[in-house]
Design a protein around this motif. Structure first.
Motif, PDB file in Angstrom:
ATOM      1  N   LYS A  21       1.709 -36.412 107.369  1.00  0.00           N
ATOM      2  CA  LYS A  21       2.168 -35.118 107.889  1.00  0.00           C
ATOM      3  C   LYS A  21       1.066 -34.531 108.768  1.00  0.00           C
ATOM      4  CE  LYS A  21       5.942 -35.146 105.447  1.00  0.00           C
ATOM      5  NZ  LYS A  21       7.257 -35.250 106.057  1.00  0.00           N
ATOM      6  N   THR A  22       1.387 -33.462 109.476  1.00  0.00           N
ATOM      7  CA  THR A  22       0.385 -32.791 110.301  1.00  0.00           C
ATOM      8  C   THR A  22       0.378 -31.301 109.978  1.00  0.00           C
ATOM      9  OG1 THR A  22       1.938 -32.377 112.113  1.00  0.00           O
ATOM     10  CG2 THR A  22       0.645 -34.422 112.222  1.00  0.00           C
ATOM     11  N   GLN A  41      -8.163 -38.343 111.608  1.00  0.00           N
ATOM     12  CA  GLN A  41      -7.679 -37.068 111.082  1.00  0.00           C
ATOM     13  C   GLN A  41      -7.420 -36.008 112.154  1.00  0.00           C
ATOM     14  OE1 GLN A  41     -10.533 -38.561 109.676  1.00  0.00           O
ATOM     15  NE2 GLN A  41      -9.308 -39.529 108.102  1.00  0.00           N
ATOM     16  N   ASP A  58      -1.027 -27.634 111.999  1.00  0.00           N
ATOM     17  CA  ASP A  58      -1.554 -27.061 113.227  1.00  0.00           C
ATOM     18  C   ASP A  58      -2.132 -25.679 112.964  1.00  0.00           C
ATOM     19  OD1 ASP A  58      -0.519 -29.268 114.594  1.00  0.00           O
ATOM     20  OD2 ASP A  58       1.349 -28.240 115.100  1.00  0.00           O
ATOM     21  N   GLN A  88      -4.929 -29.760 115.669  1.00  0.00           N
ATOM     22  CA  GLN A  88      -4.045 -30.445 114.733  1.00  0.00           C
ATOM     23  C   GLN A  88      -4.832 -31.341 113.792  1.00  0.00           C
ATOM     24  OE1 GLN A  88      -1.262 -33.831 115.872  1.00  0.00           O
ATOM     25  NE2 GLN A  88       0.164 -32.111 115.684  1.00  0.00           N
ATOM     26  N   ALA A 146      -4.206 -34.414 111.026  1.00  0.00           N
ATOM     27  CA  ALA A 146      -3.221 -35.413 110.630  1.00  0.00           C
ATOM     28  C   ALA A 146      -3.882 -36.440 109.711  1.00  0.00           C
ATOM     29  CB  ALA A 146      -2.657 -36.098 111.877  1.00  0.00           C
TER      30      ALA A 146
END
Length: 71
Positions: free
Chosen positions: A17-18, A46, A20, A68, A70
């Motif tokens: 998943k990410t 990441q 922000d 972001q 990740a």
């Protein structure tokens, strides 16, 4: 220049998943400023590389960038 981020704490983010967050830059100086930011972060597993672009900021102007995460 002033950088504002509520915090850059992404909290818990599941693998795949990410998340922000926003980074805000404000020209607090007394002249126009030119920002040339090709990459905020030089890419990693990441923190994906992001093109942030170039922009002129007049006195008091603000620009916002997405950061972001990740995992």
């Amino acid at each position: 220049m002033e950088a504002i981020a509520s915090t850059l704490n992404f909290g818990e983010v599941c693998v795949g998943k990410t998340a922000d967050l926003e980074l805000q830059l404000i020209n607090t100086g007394n002249t126009q400023t030119y920002l040339n930011i090709p990459k905020l972060i030089n890419g990693s597993a990441q923190f994906p590389s992001q093109y942030l672009g170039s922009v002129f900021l007049d006195i008091g102007d603000t620009v916002r960038y997405k950061v972001q995460f990740a995992p």
